[in-house]
Design a protein around this motif. Structure first.
Motif, PDB file in Angstrom:
ATOM      1  N   ILE A 264     -16.581 -28.694  21.509  1.00 49.95           N
ATOM      2  CA  ILE A 264     -16.544 -29.708  20.630  1.00 49.95           C
ATOM      3  C   ILE A 264     -16.629 -28.940  19.020  1.00 49.95           C
ATOM      4  N   GLU A 265     -18.470 -29.379  18.069  1.00 51.79           N
ATOM      5  CA  GLU A 265     -18.544 -28.547  17.274  1.00 51.79           C
ATOM      6  C   GLU A 265     -18.310 -27.412  17.358  1.00 51.79           C
TER       7      GLU A 265
ATOM      8  N   THR B  36     -21.735 -31.317  23.407  1.00 53.89           N
ATOM      9  CA  THR B  36     -21.625 -31.404  22.485  1.00 53.89           C
ATOM     10  C   THR B  36     -21.337 -30.762  21.012  1.00 53.89           C
TER      11      THR B  36
ATOM     12  N   THR C 203     -19.859 -34.510  14.610  1.00 57.16           N
ATOM     13  CA  THR C 203     -20.690 -33.580  16.161  1.00 57.16           C
ATOM     14  C   THR C 203     -21.979 -33.383  16.018  1.00 57.16           C
TER      15      THR C 203
ATOM     16  N   LEU D 124     -23.748 -35.508  16.089  1.00 56.02           N
ATOM     17  CA  LEU D 124     -24.386 -36.445  17.643  1.00 56.02           C
ATOM     18  C   LEU D 124     -24.915 -35.608  18.104  1.00 56.02           C
ATOM     19  N   SER D 125     -25.182 -34.311  17.937  1.00 58.48           N
ATOM     20  CA  SER D 125     -25.373 -33.388  18.718  1.00 58.48           C
ATOM     21  C   SER D 125     -27.783 -33.611  17.853  1.00 58.48           C
TER      22      SER D 125
END
Length: 414
Positions: free
Chosen positions: A107-108, A103, A137, A140-141
């Motif tokens: 993504i981030e 993540t 994100t 989310l991490s």
């Protein structure tokens, strides 16, 4: 001290985790403010607010970069010093950490890069969407990390097969109360960190009358609202976690019998019995300070004190120390309360550690501690440097409107 590898390994992880969390807390705390500010600037075509996005985004960028570096170093330490944990619980504890890595690093980081280099190169709404992904994100991490940490405190959703834990119920792992309650506490706590940093930087510039775009007048008002609204949910999410203290996890008995568990806990392995209560007192004291500061700031707002009272603004410059100390104190209290277990009722801290000689443990302690001290020092210096410079000289400052100091010298032609 230096002849006890276990003590050195535990202190090393405590130092590095606390330092890494300082970067994480500011990342999570600043991101929502930057996102909302950019949303308003994009929707209204407000250039002053977009200047604010560049300024606060520059501080975010510096902090994020150091957070990534410290995260890499901490993961290396986890792999080197705690192989017993990886061998026994790699399939369960390690899975959320792997998802967190994907993540954060795929993504981030990708969308943050698009946001950094996409100024004036993509549509304004597409540019805003990039930072929306970065913000989502980031949280989310944090969620994946807390799922792993919650598993250590309240292990659920697995069964032991030949001495190795295999995940059997992913839903139980994701809905673990030790993770969900901690996530609420972290989210609200980091908002306080971000609000305190915004207040401190804003107060510094307002004392000097440096606010041409009203960046800091808006910033200190945002921080005031955070200080008024957030401390109560922080305390609520923190308080409900006390229910898990001393509670046996549902998987208790798979690895150790009840009598063996009692014997392990009677022997104990705390660094010092006073550390937990001291950390708890520090946490409570700092939260109480911030709880009462919010109404004081709110009272000063209509009286003009947030913009003009130099004597009132001066002490606000050091405000970020309060939520940082409270966060670190709370983390120490939470983690020392789990001892002598790394995974409660399943794996002791001593068994989770890699077999190390005193010399190897001392070298590891020294190298990792120095590395994190350097990272923390450099980050603090850069953040203070760019915060004091203001919006005109930040990492993301827009220099397009500046006239060149000297006319360019014509290039020779042949």
């Amino acid at each position: 001290m230096f002849d006890d590898p276990l003590l050195l390994a535990r202190l090393q992880f405590a130092f590095t985790a606390a330092t890494h969390y300082m970067f994480v807390a500011l990342t999570l705390g600043l991101a929502p403010y930057i996102l909302v500010t950019q949303l308003r600037a994009t929707a209204g075509g407000d250039r002053g607010r977009m200047t604010a996005v560049r300024f606060w985004g520059g501080l975010y960028l510096v902090n994020y970069g150091m957070g990534v570096l410290s995260g890499l170093v901490m993961e290396l330490q986890l792999a080197v010093n705690w192989t017993g944990l990886q061998k026994m619980y790699g399939y369960s504890f390690g899975a959320p950490l792997a998802l967190e890595t994907m993540t954060a690093f795929f993504i981030e980081s990708t969308f943050l890069g698009l946001w950094i280099f996409g100024w004036n190169r993509m549509g304004r709404w597409a540019h805003l969407s990039c930072f929306a992904v970065v913000t989502a994100t980031a949280y989310l991490s944090a969620w994946w990390v807390l799922v792993s940490n919650g598993f250590l405190r309240h292990p659920v959703g697995f069964e032991m097969v030949d001495g190795v834990a295999h995940l059997t119920d992913p839903a139980a792992l994701l809905t673990n109360p030790a993770a969900t309650m901690a996530f609420g506490h972290i989210v609200t706590g980091t908002l306080l960190v971000g609000g305190a940093v915004v207040i401190a930087v804003s107060a510094y510039h307002l004392r000097r009358g440096n606010d041409p775009h009203r960046i800091f007048a808006r910033g200190i008002r945002y921080g005031t609202l955070v200080m008024c609204l957030v401390p109560i949910p922080v305390a609520a999410f923190g308080g409900v976690q006390f229910e898990l203290f001393g509670q046996a996890p549902p998987t208790s008995g798979q690895t150790y019998s009840a009598s063996e568990i009692e014997a392990v806990e009677a022997a104990g392995s705390a660094v010092h019995p006073a550390i937990g209560p001291t950390a708890d007192a520090l946490m409570m004291g700092m939260w109480a300070l911030m709880f009462f500061l919010g109404p004081v700031l709110l009272l000063a707002w209509p009286l003009g004190g947030l913009d003009r009272w130099r004597w009132f603004l001066a002490p606000l410059v050091v405000l970020p120390f309060a939520p940082y100390l409270a966060s670190v104190g709370g983390w120490v209290f939470r983690e020392t309360g789990r001892q002598p277990w790394t995974v409660v009722h399943h794996l002791t801290t001593a068994d989770a550690m890699t077999p190390l000689s005193p010399a190897a443990a001392a070298i590891s302690f020294g190298l990792f501690t120095v590395a994190f001290a350097v990272l923390a020092g450099v980050t603090y210096w850069l953040l203070v440097r760019y915060a004091r410079r203001g919006p005109e000289d930040g990492p993301l400052a827009d220099h397009r409107d500046r006239e060149p100091a000297e006319a360019p010298v014509p290039a020779p032609t042949f």
